[in-house]
Design an enzyme around this catalytic site. Structure first.
Site, mmCIF file in Angstrom:
data_model
loop_
_atom_site.group_PDB
_atom_site.id
_atom_site.type_symbol
_atom_site.label_atom_id
_atom_site.label_comp_id
_atom_site.label_asym_id
_atom_site.label_seq_id
_atom_site.Cartn_x
_atom_site.Cartn_y
_atom_site.Cartn_z
ATOM 1 N N LYS A 82 -0.054 3.710 -2.672
ATOM 2 C CA LYS A 82 -1.076 4.502 -2.355
ATOM 3 C C LYS A 82 -0.378 5.706 -2.506
ATOM 4 O O LYS A 82 -1.628 7.167 -2.406
ATOM 5 C CB LYS A 82 -2.086 3.425 -1.019
ATOM 6 C CG LYS A 82 -3.229 2.626 -1.661
ATOM 7 C CD LYS A 82 -4.054 1.508 0.348
ATOM 8 C CE LYS A 82 -4.610 0.018 -1.111
ATOM 9 N NZ LYS A 82 -4.335 0.084 0.001
ATOM 10 N N SER A 96 -6.647 3.272 4.367
ATOM 11 C CA SER A 96 -5.814 2.259 3.086
ATOM 12 C C SER A 96 -6.701 1.740 2.113
ATOM 13 O O SER A 96 -5.914 0.474 2.206
ATOM 14 C CB SER A 96 -5.121 1.052 3.830
ATOM 15 O OG SER A 96 -4.181 0.416 3.229
ATOM 16 N N SER A 150 0.997 -1.324 -0.212
ATOM 17 C CA SER A 150 -0.573 0.284 0.203
ATOM 18 C C SER A 150 0.792 1.132 0.115
ATOM 19 O O SER A 150 0.348 2.292 0.042
ATOM 20 C CB SER A 150 -0.760 0.268 1.193
ATOM 21 O OG SER A 150 -2.201 -1.225 1.515
#
Length: 441
Positions: free
Chosen positions: A119, A183, A116
């Site tokens: 992101k 997330s 992640s």
């Protein structure tokens, strides 16, 4: 009737030579420039503390980079290091202060799956394309059937997601909170589609953004990081953490309470980890291919001064391993960070000697102390000196510059004692030196 007299001719010739010689000799010795002093650079006894390297992880890859160093010096003024929080009114990553190369790196230098952390790239690239004015929420985004379908798909797959419905309206800031704090994979895709028209178009823009910001060893193939090919090096990702931390929108978001969307679905902050150690999480995630990945900043402070660094840990085998590795890092930070007498007043970096016997030294005029982490021995100092013949005590005759903890520091060099004119007697008795000095100029 005159007659030729050889003696008279010789006398006239000698007299002419003497007169001409005196005409040159006098002005050259009495009025001409003095020979320049001879300079020799020297290395002072080190006043810098012995290096205390950061303790990084033996797993996967890890790196830390200096983010900011703020020191109260003796005059009461504040000195700030290489990077500081952006004062821009909008979030624009491409104009943020550049983050220096990492202070320390461990593990593999190869790009690894980053889970992640991708992101964070999504958030910065979207903010670069669609800036938000600090203190505002940005434009309102109406979600589509495709956004709802993304939520259903990720929820069914067991991937992190935050519930959305078609035709719902979210502000850009709320979408970013869902992305970073929650997330949320579906929020990553929704933001990519909204800002760039499609995830594929986003990927092209994101890789161009990474290259533009000097993160050439990192690449993404999706907006979520679930794909193994979205990968980066610890060096790049530590710098990415710094870029995120100095973005005003993201930094404010990370300071928000755990429930970031008060009127929504209680998006919880998944980034927080070991705050008691002085760590602020930016992204914390796990995939089978990437292992545990963590992007963060951390601060060491003695109350008057502070030192902040950004970091990335990728490929950790478990959260227990991450906890142990971060605890060891912070312990080494508390040992290694402190006031460094980098350039001490009175330290000599050059000596001077004149042709007539005067000598002096080029010394640091004002100390330069930094609150920093001396992770390695400082680089050799660069000394720049002025040419001169005479100078008074305290005259500025050069500069010394060196790098410590990623920051370039400099100080003026002063003459510790005067080099004076030798006087008429010395000038008259050293015609060769005086005429040579005249010819040199």
């Amino acid at each position: 009737m005159s007659s030729f007299r050889p003696g008279r001719l010789v006398g006239i010739s000698v007299g002419t030579v003497v007169i001409l010689s005196l005409g040159i000799y006098g002005p050259a010795t009495l009025l001409g420039p003095l020979p320049r002093v001879t300079a020799t650079t020297v290395i002072p006894a080190s006043t810098t503390a012995a290096p205390t390297p950061p303790v990084l992880s033996a797993n996967g890859a890890s790196a830390i980079a200096v983010l900011a160093a703020t020191t109260s010096d003796a005059s009461g003024t504040i000195s700030t290091g290489t990077a500081s929080t952006s004062t821009a009114t909008t979030s624009t990553a491409t104009t943020s202060t550049a983050i220096p190369e990492p202070l320390a790196v461990a593990g593999t230098t190869q790009a690894l799956p980053m889970a992640s952390i991708a992101k964070v790239v999504t958030a910065l690239v979207v903010l670069d394309e669609k800036p938000i004015v600090t203190g505002e929420s940005g434009p309102v985004v109406t979600l589509t059937a495709a956004d709802f379908q993304s939520y259903l798909d990720y929820d069914k797959a067991g991937a992190r997601s935050v519930t959305v419905f078609a035709d719902e309206q979210w502000t850009e800031l709320e979408l970013l909170q869902g992305l970073l704090l929650g997330s949320s994979n579906n929020h990553a895709d929704s933001l990519a589609r909204w800002a760039f028209g499609s995830v594929d178009a986003y990927v092209v823009a994101a890789n161009a953004w990474l290259a533009h910001n000097g993160l050439a060893d990192t690449a993404v193939v999706d907006a979520t990081g679930l794909h193994d090919a979205s990968a980066g090096t610890a060096t790049d990702l530590a710098r990415l953490a710094g870029l995120a931390a100095i973005d005003p929108i993201i930094s404010a978001m990370l300071e928000s309470p755990a429930s970031a969307l008060a009127n929504r679905r209680g998006v919880q902050n998944t980034t927080s980890y070991l705050p008691e150690e002085g760590i602020t999480g930016i992204s914390r995630s796990y995939t089978d291919a990437a292992g545990v990945c963590f992007l963060f900043t951390a601060e060491i402070s003695d109350g008057a001064s502070s030192f902040t660094f950004s970091g990335a840990y990728i490929g950790e085998p478990s959260y227990d391993a991450l906890t142990a590795d971060l605890t060891a890092l912070m312990a080494s930070a508390r040992t290694g960070v402190g006031p460094l007498p980098v350039l001490a007043a009175g330290d000599a970096y050059a000596t001077f000697e004149s042709a007539w016997g005067d000598d002096a030294s080029a010394v640091v005029g004002v100390s330069r102390t930094r609150y920093a982490w001396q992770a390695a021995s400082p680089e050799a100092a660069t000394v720049t000196l002025k040419d001169f013949t005479t100078a008074r005590t305290g005259a500025n005759i050069g500069q010394v510059q060196l790098s410590v903890a990623g920051e370039k520091l400099s100080a003026a060099l002063k003459l510790d004692q005067a080099i004076n004119d030798p006087g008429v007697g010395w000038r008259l008795l050293h015609p060769v030196m005086m005429i040579s000095a005249l010819l040199d100029q």
